[in-house]
Each structure stands twice: as C-alpha cells, then as structure tokens.
Scaffold this active site. Structure first.
Site, PDB file in Angstrom:
ATOM      1  N   LEU A   1      89.047  57.977  29.010  1.00  0.00           N
ATOM      2  CA  LEU A   1      89.329  58.888  29.527  1.00  0.00           C
ATOM      3  C   LEU A   1      88.999  58.811  31.558  1.00  0.00           C
ATOM      4  O   LEU A   1      88.596  59.785  32.031  1.00  0.00           O
ATOM      5  CB  LEU A   1      89.175  60.447  28.807  1.00  0.00           C
ATOM      6  N   CYS A   2      87.691  57.425  31.158  1.00  0.00           N
ATOM      7  CA  CYS A   2      87.041  57.389  32.863  1.00  0.00           C
ATOM      8  C   CYS A   2      88.292  57.333  33.665  1.00  0.00           C
ATOM      9  O   CYS A   2      89.739  56.255  33.052  1.00  0.00           O
ATOM     10  CB  CYS A   2      85.727  56.223  32.427  1.00  0.00           C
TER      11      CYS A   2
ATOM     12  N   MET B   1      79.213  57.582  35.732  1.00  0.00           N
ATOM     13  CA  MET B   1      79.096  57.001  34.261  1.00  0.00           C
ATOM     14  C   MET B   1      79.401  55.629  34.659  1.00  0.00           C
ATOM     15  O   MET B   1      79.122  54.271  33.930  1.00  0.00           O
ATOM     16  CB  MET B   1      80.526  56.885  34.026  1.00  0.00           C
TER      17      MET B   1
ATOM     18  N   ASP C   1      70.347  40.388  24.570  1.00  0.00           N
ATOM     19  CA  ASP C   1      71.296  38.960  24.354  1.00  0.00           C
ATOM     20  C   ASP C   1      69.859  37.849  24.963  1.00  0.00           C
ATOM     21  O   ASP C   1      70.258  36.644  23.525  1.00  0.00           O
ATOM     22  CB  ASP C   1      72.495  38.845  25.055  1.00  0.00           C
TER      23      ASP C   1
END
Length: 160
Positions: free
Chosen positions: A73-74, A110, A125
């Site tokens: 939904l972005c 976001m 990582d």
C-alpha cells in the site's frame, strides 16, 4: 481513522490524486549495537568484506527507492534526495540517520524508515561472521516536514 481501510474494513491504497504537490521530508534513524572489537574492525577498515559503511549507505539508498515494493500500500515515489549517514559511537554502536526528500502528494516517512532499517540489516549481514550477537534497535522517525499533517519532531527524552 485508519486511511488504508475502506468502509468495509478492507485494505486499500489511499487515493492521493487530489492532494496538492508539496515539499516533503522525513528523517529516521536506527542503531546497531555490537561488540567493541567489531566496531573497531569496521573503523579500521579491516573487515574482509570491505567498507561496511559504504555498502550499508548504498543499501539504504536503494531500499528507500524500493519501499513501495517492500511495504504493501505504499505509493511509488519519485524521491529527489536520499541521504544515509553512519556514525560510529564508541565503544559499541553505529548510529544510522536516513533523510528522504521529494516534491509530491504523499509523505516519505516509510522511505526514511526503510533506508535506516536496511542499512542496519546490511551492517548485521556484513559483520555476522564476527559478531552474531549484534542488536538492531531504536528504529524510529525523528522528524517529518510537509503535507497536511504538518511538522513532527520526536521529543528528546526528558522534554515535556
């Protein structure tokens, strides 16, 4: 009111067609805690996988540009600026700050949060072979400018 739900409670993308194009900016951060030896390895440039900060910076920028592919939904946005800064904080942390900007119809919170998060994940990582106990914390929005809801700034601890 939750804007991503229709009248029947179903998820939908917010229609921003009629919203004005305005300047928008958001800044987010994340902190990666690690053993002091791991931080020293990063700072000394002795990590066998290369420049950890450079790779994390690029990963954060790429993530901001692809936020709409990661979070349902972005809206896909035409970002005009993404900056990811990494700062070693002795004895055992890296603070990541990500700032996104655009002229558009919806905010970039976001995208900034995604950039900070993915930069932190990239550090994990790259360093997990030497430090599996790293902790990613304090992923948060620090500031948002523009749009209908106006200016938001996270208050510092101890402020009312």
């Amino acid at each position: 009111m939750l804007t991503h739900l229709d009248s029947q409670g179903r998820a939908n993308m917010v229609d921003v067609t009629e919203k004005a194009v305005t300047s928008r900016e958001a800044t987010a951060e994340a902190v990666v805690r690690m053993r002091p030896e791991t931080l020293q390895l990063i700072q000394d440039g002795g990590h066998p996988k290369g420049d950890v900060f450079a790779v994390a910076r690029i990963a954060g920028i790429q993530a901001a540009k692809r936020t709409h592919e990661l979070i349902p939904l972005c809206h896909p946005l035409l970002l005009t600026s993404v900056k990811v800064e990494l700062q070693a904080e002795a004895p055992d942390a890296v603070r990541i700050r990500a700032r996104c900007r655009l002229a558009g119809q919806t905010g970039v919170e976001m995208e900034a949060l995604t950039a900070a998060s993915v930069a932190a994940l990239t550090i994990y990582d790259m360093c997990k072979a030497v430090d599996r106990g790293m902790l990613i914390e304090q992923v948060q929005l620090l500031e948002k400018l523009g749009g209908k809801s106006g200016h938001y700034r996270k208050e510092e601890e101890g402020q009312a």
